[in-house]
Scaffold this motif. Structure first.
Motif: not given
Length: 396
Positions: A353-361, A387-396
């Motif tokens: 989550v921290e990595a996403r906040h720092a560099a989402p793309e 975690l569900g949101h992260m999974a959806a974010w990457i297309g899982l």
């Protein structure tokens, strides 16, 4: 809980293995991983780490993107990034047509500053911004260098080709990134700049690192050192040489050669002590901090996850605010993988989550980050909303 579809990495490994007419046992015998792990990856019970994918790709003689599924076209289209790739491809293709008579390039100083700004944008992981501006700047610099050839203009064009490589790698277009490296070499020769030539060998070595061919990767590192051996020792050449050693350290780690890892890290550390922070040299982020980050990465590549986490605990509080966002994000992804592999699932999720906040793309399109998220989904008996949101974010 999110479920894997039939197109997960393990399923792609299974498909390619069958096309090669190999059993699981036969493939396991060709890679430095157990039959049990391969079986779990293929059925989706465990994530496929980037090093396992590289080993399988090398054993089956296929591009690693066949297994990773890159480029991730659906997500790229959602982010309106896919449409930016074709203009980059076209700009890379027009290198040998000479000056464009219809193009007014303006003063060289503006072009040099723009090339430098693109490097800064990529380090800050502003990929959309860099990808949008890249084709136009390549066209302008190409025309300017053909009209009034100068070392500075050819160097700036080489730098812009390097940015094209960085952007296309991060977006998963590895074929196009190789074209950009060829163009980098072409411009570096016209600039008569051996440091840029050596830098190209370093970046070529990372291509073979991703593809699991560590022998060729180390040969390219050696070639880079040979190029530098023919020039005067300067702060620039020391920084590039140090970065070559850092590249060699992670390649050797993947090859499980701990002696070579220590040798290259020691050489890089010696260079860093001589010149201190040299992050301004070709935007390499070279210096004592990057040596420490590569030492941790080497531990991750050798699957020494407890050691990697012990190093991360010491490194993180000391990370300077000036560290490139791209490098900080990579550190967090390495940390997350180590936390997941040692059962620290909540900490791993927090790191991702921290990595996403720092560099989402960068995080969204990083194979290691995506596989870590998939692994966390499988390890979680009850998937938390984050975690569900992260999974959806990457297309899982």
């Amino acid at each position: 809980m999110p479920r894997l579809d039939d197109d997960h990495t393990g399923a792609r490994i299974k498909e390619q293995r069958k096309l090669a007419r190999l059993t699981q046992r036969q493939l396991a015998d060709r890679i430095p991983y157990s039959y049990s792990l391969l079986n779990q990856v293929e059925c989706g019970a465990k994530p496929a780490t980037v090093d396992l994918m590289a080993a399988v790709a090398h054993a089956l003689r296929i591009d690693v993107t066949v297994l990773t599924g890159q480029p991730y076209v659906t997500e790229l289209q959602q982010d309106r990034l896919a449409a930016l790739v074709r203009p980059i491809r076209e700009a890379l293709d027009l290198y040998d047509l000479g000056a464009d008579d219809a193009l007014d390039t303006g003063p060289p100083a503006r072009l040099l500053a723009a090339a430098d700004q693109l490097c800064a944008d990529v380090r800050a992981t502003h990929l959309r911004k860099a990808a949008t501006q890249l084709p136009g700047l390549i066209a302008e610099l190409t025309t300017a260098a053909w009209r009034t050839p100068s070392t500075e203009l050819w160097q700036a064009l080489a730098s812009t080709y390097r940015t094209a490589h960085d952007v296309t790698v991060k977006l998963g277009y590895y074929d196009l990134s190789s074209v950009a490296l060829d163009r980098l070499g072409w411009a570096a020769q016209r600039a008569s700049d051996p440091c840029l030539d050596s830098l190209r060998q370093y970046m070529r070595a990372l291509v073979y690192f991703r593809e699991g061919d560590y022998g060729i990767g180390l040969r390219l590192i050696s070639s880079g050192h040979s190029i530098l051996g023919a020039v005067d020792v300067t702060r620039e050449s020391i920084a590039v040489s140090g970065q070559l050693h850092l590249g060699a350290s992670v390649i050797a780690a993947r090859a499980d050669d701990s002696h070579a890892v220590e040798t290259h890290l020691a050489e890089a550390a010696g260079h860093a002590r001589r010149i201190g922070d040299a992050s301004d040299v070709h935007w390499l982020s070279f210096g004592p901090t990057n040596v420490a980050l590569h030492r941790m990465s080497a531990a991750v590549e050798m699957r020494q996850y407890d050691d990697a986490l012990a190093q991360a605990k010491k490194i993180k509080p000391k990370l300077p605010p000036t560290l490139a966002t791209s490098r900080r994000s990579h550190f967090l992804i390495d940390q997350a993988r180590s936390e997941m592999e040692t059962g620290r699932t909540e900490a791993a999720l927090a790191s991702i989550v921290e990595a996403r906040h720092a560099a989402p793309e960068q995080t969204r399109y990083h194979p290691g980050a995506r596989e870590t998220i998939k692994g966390l989904v499988h390890l979680s008996r009850r998937t938390p909303d984050s975690l569900g949101h992260m999974a959806a974010w990457i297309g899982l």
